[in-house]
Structures are given as C-alpha cells and as structure tokens.
Design an enzyme around this catalytic site. Structure first.
Site: not given
Ligand code: NAD
Ligand code: WQD
Length: 349
Positions: A132, A156, A160
């Site tokens: 991430s 979190y 990562k």
């Molecule tokens: P999500 O929560 O929709 O998907 C994660 C899935 O993993 C879920 O279906 C959940 O049920 C499953 N899961 C969690 N713990 C588990 C376990 N112990 N065993 C089996 N299954 C398990 O999230 P997503 O947005 O699809 O994210 C997927 C990956 O990408 C995550 O690792 C997240 O940290 C990473 N990521 C997400 C974002 C984002 O903003 N969505 C950004 C950067 C990185």
């Molecule tokens: C984006 C912008 C908020 C909600 C997060 C995780 C990051 C990654 C992606 C997993 C910011 C603003 C948000 C609201 C708002 N996830 N905001 N009102 O914080 O960039 O990243 O998701 O790995 O680790 O930290 O994303 O969508 O929460 O926020 O004004 O109700 O929107 O303050 O500026 P962020 P976000």
C-alpha cells in the site's frame, strides 16, 4: 508454472480480489480463493461466476478458510498444486488498527507468516503481495518513488511495512522465491458491469464509499476533512486508481513472475501518477451521478498527509503497465455499481 497450475488468491472474495479474479479467469488462469468472509460475502464470488460465465466458472474454486489457521492452508496445499499466490487477505481499516493493534498484527502478520511457511513447504515460491501507499507515511517528497523512504504512521501501515521487510528477507535467504510487492494508492471504482464493487461494513472510512452512500441516501452529508491544506482548493490530494486497472496490474505482475527467473523481490507503485483533491472528487462524482452531494467543511483528519501521488515510471518500464482510466470513468463505474446495488451485496435491511 503454466496456466494449468492453479493460482491461489487469498482474500479473493473482497473488493480488489473479486475484480482481479475476474481478470485472471478471463486470461485463462485456474483460480482458487481462500477467504474467511470477515469482510466479504459469498454472493460476491457468485457474481464473479455470473460475470465470467459457466465455462470459465469451472476454473474457479472457493474455499471458506482462514490464513491464520494452518490446517486450512495445509488442507488446500496438500490437495492442489499451486503455481503462485496472490495475497490480498488482510484487515485494512486504519482507525480500527489504532484501537485494536493486536487484531492487525495477528491477522495480517501471523496470517501471512503461516501462508509463507506453507508455500515454502509445498515449494510454491511465487508471490504477488498487496502492499500500500501507506508505506510512504506522510511523504516528504511527491511523487512517491519506489525507493523513497518507507515509514508507517499506524499499526495497519506497520503491518504492510513489516510484511514488505519479511518478503525481502525471505527472498534474500532463498532466491528461488520470486516476489512482487504492489503498492496500491487509493483504489476506487467498480466493475464496468455494475455487478461487482466495494461493499464496506458499517460506516465507511474512505472517501469514495462515503460519497457513494451519501449519493444513494444512506448518509446525509460528506464531512470534508480539511479545507486549509496548502493545495489549490484547500482540500487534500490523493492518487485514486480504478480497481480494474489494479486487477490488470495483478495479471501483469503474475505473468512477469512466471516468465522471469531472476525477479527477486521488487516493489511497484500502482497509481495513475495524478492527484485529485477531495473537492474535485466530489464535483466529479456529482457530474457522474447527477446527484448533489451535500458537504460539511471539517477540521483535518489526524494523521492525514496534504498530498500523496505515485511515480508510475517503474511499473511502466518494467511491467509495461499503465492505468487506463481517469477520475470520470472511476466515478461513472462507482455510480453504476452503487445505483444498481445501493446496499452493496445485501438487499435493503
Ligand atoms: P477487502 O477487505 O475487501 O478484502 C480483503 C479480504 O480478505 C476480505 O474478503 C476478507 O474477508 C479477507 N480476509 C481477511 N482476513 C482474512 C484471513 N485471516 N483469512 C482469510 N481471508 C481473510 O479489502 P481490499 O480493499 O480488497 O484489500 C485487499 C488488500 O489490499 C488488503 O491486503 C489491503 O490491505 C490492501 N490494500 C487495500 C487498499 C484499499 O484502499 N482498498 C489500499 C492499499 C492496499
Ligand atoms: C482520502 C482523502 C481524507 C473520508 C487510506 C489508507 C491507505 C490506503 C487507502 C489501504 C483524505 C478525505 C475521507 C471522508 C474526507 N488503504 N476524506 N471525508 O486516507 O488517503 O488512504 O486508504 O492500504 O492506507 O490510509 O484514503 O479515502 O480515507 O481519504 O474528507 O469521509 O479524503 O481526509 O484527505 P487515505 P481515504
């Protein structure tokens, strides 16, 4: 590995997982999902099957299981030869990780360590890992380059960061491992069919799901966190990326692992390289949905950076990958999903 060996997708029932599984199946891969449905529902997997059709659906297996449970993994790996793993499974809510750090260390760290032990035992050493942009913390310089300083701002983010370090150490100790770490920026949007999308439980933490729930009438207004940032309109800037571009990025990364012998452990940013402010995103969503999104200007959210966006040159040069979609398409597909599924995969409670 050729395409007849299966790819294991952990967390494949989740937001990014489902979209990626659709693309993998379309590219001819055989896929097994393991998901404990902690943040997903089986209906999402059913929708994947409907989207790809009955023939490709035969190449998909779903296993209800938890990566923290070594028996669940042992059962899977002893029955099936996996050529590679795409590892999405994990918890991802920043605020929850601050309140319950042990839950995050247990699920994300212990779960991944279990997975890597089993992979090594069964000689499956090709891994694509969901990292991430959170590993850049509050970046001193933008755009974020893959070799920029890494730092974590919360539990979190630390999971990562640790998991990236663990992957680098494993690969250094045993060069048979080939690992690609994909650092996603801010994934949004949905499948263009409108049948798959993000379905957060409870009140959303992230911007796009929140805007969406305001648009469908589930929430009254959007709190805009911060209107005094040193940006052109005072709101914070992020690099939003369409989930289908991410799905494509995983297929490309997997193919890279399969073709090359000396991949090592390499990190790539998956973003568009373009920044969008919160207020610009609200305007783009209003245009796509033809709905007014009421906003309330609020103080900054603690821990938020002013602006974060990716350098995308490395993924372009080495993976031949580039995001195809812009903000308008992200909002269009997000709205299609939300208007067809205002309560996500559930019917109205
Ligand atoms: P999500 O929560 O929709 O998907 C994660 C899935 O993993 C879920 O279906 C959940 O049920 C499953 N899961 C969690 N713990 C588990 C376990 N112990 N065993 C089996 N299954 C398990 O999230 P997503 O947005 O699809 O994210 C997927 C990956 O990408 C995550 O690792 C997240 O940290 C990473 N990521 C997400 C974002 C984002 O903003 N969505 C950004 C950067 C990185
Ligand atoms: C984006 C912008 C908020 C909600 C997060 C995780 C990051 C990654 C992606 C997993 C910011 C603003 C948000 C609201 C708002 N996830 N905001 N009102 O914080 O960039 O990243 O998701 O790995 O680790 O930290 O994303 O969508 O929460 O926020 O004004 O109700 O929107 O303050 O500026 P962020 P976000």
């Amino acid at each position: 590995m050729d395409k007849t060996e299966r790819v294991l997708v952990t967390g494949g029932a989740g937001f990014i997982g489902t979209h990626t599984v659709v693309e993998l199946l379309k590219q001819g891969f055989k896929v097994s999902i393991i998901d404990n449905l902690d943040n997903a529902v089986e209906e999402a997997v059913h929708r994947v099957r409907l989207l790809v059709g009955p023939q490709l659906s035969q190449n998909l297996e779903f296993h209800l299981g938890d990566i923290r449970n070594i028996e669940d993994l042992e059962k899977l790996f002893s029955q099936t030869k996996f050529g590679a793993v795409i590892h999405f499974a994990g918890l991802k809510a920043v605020g929850e990780s601050v309140a319950h750090p042990m839950r995050y260390f247990d699920n994300n760290l212990a779960g991944s360590i279990n997975l890597y032990k089993i992979m090594a035992k069964y000689n499956c050493k090709k891994l694509v890992f969901s990292s991430s942009a959170t590993v850049y913390g509050q970046p001193d310089k933008i755009p974020c380059l893959e070799d920029s300083e890494l730092k974590a701002m919360n539990p979190y983010g630390r999971t990562k960061l640790f998991l990236e370090e663990i992957a680098r150490d494993i690969q250094k100790a045993d060069p048979e491992w080939r690992i690609i770490l994909l650092r996603y920026f801010n994934p949004i949007g949905a499948h263009e069919s409108g049948t798959l999308g993000e379905d957060p439980k409870g009140i959303p933490n992230n911007l796009m799901p929140y805007i969406t729930q305001v648009a469908v009438g589930r929430l009254p207004e959007l709190n805009v966190y911060g209107h005094d940032y040193p940006t052109h309109d005072g709101s914070a800037i992020r690099d939003y990326i369409h989930v289908m571009d991410l799905a494509d990025g995983h297929v490309v990364a997997l193919e890279k692992l399969l073709e090359r012998k000396d991949t090592g452990c390499v990190a790539y940013n998956l973003g568009t390289g373009r920044g969008t402010s919160v207020l610009e995103m609200v305007a783009a969503f209003e245009k796509a949905s033809n709905k007014k999104i009421p906003i309330k200007l609020c103080p900054r959210r603690p821990g938020d950076a002013t602006a974060v966006y990716a350098s995308i040159d490395k993924a372009g040069k080495e993976l031949g990958w580039k995001a195809k979609y812009g903000i308008d398409e992200m909002c269009r597909d997000q709205w299609k999903w939300a208007s067809q599924n205002p309560y996500g995969y559930q019917s109205k409670p």
